[in-house]
Each structure stands twice: as C-alpha cells, then as structure tokens.
Design an enzyme around this catalytic site. Structure first.
Site, mmCIF file in Angstrom:
data_model
loop_
_atom_site.group_PDB
_atom_site.id
_atom_site.type_symbol
_atom_site.label_atom_id
_atom_site.label_comp_id
_atom_site.label_asym_id
_atom_site.label_seq_id
_atom_site.Cartn_x
_atom_site.Cartn_y
_atom_site.Cartn_z
ATOM 1 N N CYS A 191 0.831 -1.211 0.000
ATOM 2 C CA CYS A 191 0.000 0.000 0.000
ATOM 3 C C CYS A 191 0.865 1.260 0.000
ATOM 4 O O CYS A 191 1.863 1.335 0.735
ATOM 5 C CB CYS A 191 -0.909 0.004 1.227
ATOM 6 S SG CYS A 191 -2.077 1.394 1.239
ATOM 7 N N CYS A 250 -0.573 5.090 6.825
ATOM 8 C CA CYS A 250 -1.368 4.981 8.054
ATOM 9 C C CYS A 250 -0.565 4.247 9.134
ATOM 10 O O CYS A 250 -0.174 3.094 8.957
ATOM 11 C CB CYS A 250 -2.663 4.239 7.779
ATOM 12 S SG CYS A 250 -3.621 4.924 6.396
ATOM 13 N N CYS A 269 -1.304 0.566 10.445
ATOM 14 C CA CYS A 269 -1.570 -0.494 9.479
ATOM 15 C C CYS A 269 -0.319 -1.297 9.143
ATOM 16 O O CYS A 269 0.725 -0.744 8.783
ATOM 17 C CB CYS A 269 -2.165 0.099 8.203
ATOM 18 S SG CYS A 269 -2.704 -1.167 7.025
ATOM 19 N N CYS A 275 -17.060 -9.245 3.499
ATOM 20 C CA CYS A 275 -16.408 -7.947 3.337
ATOM 21 C C CYS A 275 -15.181 -8.123 2.452
ATOM 22 O O CYS A 275 -14.231 -8.810 2.838
ATOM 23 C CB CYS A 275 -16.008 -7.388 4.690
ATOM 24 S SG CYS A 275 -17.398 -7.215 5.833
ATOM 25 N N CYS A 309 -20.046 -6.361 1.213
ATOM 26 C CA CYS A 309 -19.543 -5.020 1.505
ATOM 27 C C CYS A 309 -18.165 -4.890 0.871
ATOM 28 O O CYS A 309 -17.333 -5.798 0.991
ATOM 29 C CB CYS A 309 -19.454 -4.809 3.010
ATOM 30 S SG CYS A 309 -18.792 -3.195 3.506
ATOM 31 N N CYS A 353 -20.787 1.935 5.961
ATOM 32 C CA CYS A 353 -20.160 1.273 7.101
ATOM 33 C C CYS A 353 -18.923 2.086 7.438
ATOM 34 O O CYS A 353 -18.014 2.212 6.612
ATOM 35 C CB CYS A 353 -19.800 -0.170 6.720
ATOM 36 S SG CYS A 353 -18.831 -1.061 7.954
#
Length: 408
Positions: free
Chosen positions: A65, A69, A72, A109, A142, A202
């Site tokens: 990624c 963050c 994470c 999800c 989701c 959500c």
C-alpha cells in the site's frame, strides 16, 4: 446511577447523549463496569434482540500500500512480516468467502489495500461480487477499497454491492498524527459518496492509538452525523514493524467502556466488534456481545483471530443466537433501499427534528483490521496490568493468498 438511567432512556428514544455524558461513560470506574454493560445492553436488546450478525473478511490484495497509516501492517514502509500478494481472481475470492458463509456469516467484506480502486480494480471486484452472490442467496457483500472517485460507488452498487466500508478511525484533530498521505476530509467524502449511491454506509474507528477520551467521543459523534448503518469498532493490533507497535493502551475493561459509549451514541446502528478483540478483550469477549450486535468470524486481514468454531460456541454460551439471512439486521425505521432511512434515524435520530446532518469535512483509504482521567488525557497504563500481550498478535498465514484452509 442517574447517568446510566438517562443514557438508557435516550437510547430507547434514539436521542443524542451530550458530550459530557459520553465522556462520563469512558470515565466510569471498574466497580461500575457491570452496571455500564447492563445499561448499554438494554439499548442493544431493544433494537437488536439477542441476535449476533457474523461477517467474514476476504483480503483481496494484501500489503503493497502507498499510504502511510501508522496503525496499518500493510502501510508504506511497514516491516511487519505479513502476507503480501496482488489481486485474487474472482473465483479465488469466491472460494475464500465460501468458508465464512459455511460458518454462518451473513456478510462478506471484500477488502483491498491501496489508496483507492482503478477502473480495472472495480471490474475485478464487480466480477467477484457477482461470483459470490450467484451461489449464495441472501448474502450481503460489503466492499472496502479505499478512497472512491466520482461514479465508483454507483458502479459497485450496480454490480450488486450492498455496502461500502470506509472508517474515520480517529478524530479530525488527531488525524494528522496518524496519517499524512490523505486527510480526514478525504475519508468523510468517501462515506458520503457511498451514501449518495444508495450503498449502506459502514464506518467506524480504531481505539488504542494513544488518543484521548475527547478524541474517542469526537470521532463517534462525527460518525453519528455521517449516519452509517454499521459502526465497526477496531482495537489497535500493535504489529511489530509499524510506528504504533509500542502502543498498548487498552485493557478489557476500557474496551467495554468504549463499546458501551458507542452503543449509547449510536443506539440503533449495527455496532460491530472488529479487529483486535481477541488481543484486548480477551476473556471478556462474551460481555462485549451485550454491547455490540455484530462480529467478524475467524481471521482478519493480516492477523489471525479466534477460531470460527470458538466464536460460535462463545455466542451460544453467552445466550445469543446467530442472525440468519432471513432476518433484517437493522430496525425497521432504518431499512430501505441501500440502507436508506425513513425520515433520518441515523445512529439515533436527533430528538426534536433536524435529522442526520453531514459532517463538516469529508474522507479515504480503507481499513478493515484492524482516558478516564479526564477529557483531554489518555488513561495511564490502561492496558498494562500484565504488560503488552505480544503473544496474542499472530500474523495470518492461512486462508486468502495461501494454499491453507481458512479459519472459519
């Protein structure tokens, strides 16, 4: 306790507590903890009975990624020894989801690391949604893909997605200390895009990152204004190799107070215990079912969770029942196309009119994990009675992206 009687009355009426009342819940003593759980449990049972909704995570793309963050394990510069792989094929993702559905999950999800999806990514996810829904009547899907651009939420809705997850994570004031590659406003904007497209929104938070009680209350009140149908509450998993690896600020008691506060502020929303429950709630997990009406089954994105069978036994032993696909999760006043509400119930309609407003700023990047001393302080040593439980942080080595059977 007058405070708890007031909060129960407000919760049954979907009336907003005051900030002072929410802060007071976080400041209650251990001697009052069972009273707090019992009070919030009355609100939970009023809107959701004794049902527990099971959700199952499929990590479509792990690691790699570009966002920074701090919480994470998939972040830019992470040294955590997690699984790293590029996009699963739709049939691989559907196979991974099947294990969770067989275990009783009602919602799948689909999560992918990254700043946000490209058009090609949306094609992949759309094909995956169709593959999952083709063989599983009544299942909810989701998506959690990061920041959405114009028109992308609509494409997901057309592909059959029921919901979109994008967490605020922490307060607007604290956000810059956690992430620098996107803003709190970016995140709010993505939640609003999901709402506007008719997806059930959500959005939740991560507790335990060194935030104050005031930060926790701020983010939960901001979520109430954004009006998500689902509010996942993550407890930081302090992965070695991430900037927050030394943040062990949570005790089981504090986690219960946080969940109770969220229930009082968002009485009729689906409150979900998400990443980190095994690490921080530990043997008090069954008590948390009196506060939240939804949990993840089995493993998380990059960490291992409690065995799926143990989850089911815990639910049954605590006197709860798994919610089936034949039941509607949300109260009637919140249901409708894409989770739309009749007249604005939100995370509890504002008494006296006004409905649910939108937050003043807008938000991006996906998270699917994973201060009782006063309103501006963090509780001293909140999780340190027996020291950091690094033994409970286990990197996922099975399920999606591997040849081993998942934990469901």
């Amino acid at each position: 306790m007058d405070l708890l009687n007031t909060l129960v009355d407000k919760g049954l009426r979907r009336e907003t507590p005051t900030r002072g009342e929410a802060l007071a819940v976080l400041g209650t003593s251990d001697d009052d903890l069972l009273d707090v759980v019992a009070a919030a449990g009355r609100v939970r049972r009023h809107w959701f009975g004794r049902r527990v909704k099971l959700n199952y995570l499929v990590n479509l793309k792990s690691g790699l990624c570009p966002e920074d963050c701090s919480y994470c394990s998939q972040r830019l510069g992470s040294k955590a020894g997690i699984l790293k792989y590029t996009w699963l094929k739709p049939e691989q993702a559907s196979d991974a989801a099947a294990a969770g559905l067989a275990g009783g999950a009602k919602r799948v999800c689909l999560v992918a690391s990254g700043r946000g999806p490209t058009d090609r990514d949306l094609d992949r996810v759309s094909d995956t949604i169709k593959a999952i829904k083709a063989g599983n009547e009544g299942v909810e899907v989701c998506a959690c893909l990061g920041l959405l651009s114009e028109g992308q939420a609509e494409r997901l809705r057309e592909a059959g997605a029921d919901a979109y997850n994008h967490n605020l994570n922490t307060s607007e004031a604290a956000y810059g200390d956690i992430t620098t590659t996107h803003t709190y406003a970016d995140r709010v904007d993505t939640v609003q895009k999901a709402h506007a497209a008719g997806l059930s929104a959500c959005s939740g938070l991560i507790a335990g990152m060194g935030e104050s009680d005031a930060d926790l209350v701020d983010v939960v009140f901001a979520l109430r204004e954004l009006d998500p149908d689902s509010v996942p509450v993550n407890f930081l998993i302090p992965f070695e190799g991430t900037p927050l690896a030394k943040e062990w600020n949570l005790s089981p008691q504090r986690c219960l107070r946080i969940l109770a506060m969220v229930r009082f502020v968002c009485p009729d929303a689906e409150v979900r215990i998400a990443g980190g429950r095994e690490v921080h709630l530990r043997t008090l997990q069954p008590l948390a079912l009196h506060l939240a009406n939804s949990i993840f089954l089995g493993d998380y994105l990059t960490s291992e969770g409690q065995a799926g069978r143990a989850d089911l036994e815990m639910i049954a032993d605590a006197g709860f029942e798994v919610e089936g696909t034949d039941r509607v999760t949300l109260p009637e006043h919140r249901t409708g196309a894409g989770g739309a509400h009749d007249g604005g119930g939100g995370c509890g309609a504002h008494e006296g009119g006004g409905g649910c407003g939108s937050a003043s700023s807008g938000a991006g990047t996906c998270v699917g994990t994973e201060a009782a001393a006063g309103p501006e302080t963090v509780s001293e040593g909140a999780g340190r009675a027996d020291g950091p439980r690094t033994d409970l942080v286990s990197v996922r080595r099975r399920g999606a992206g591997t040849d081993l059977a998942p934990n469901a």
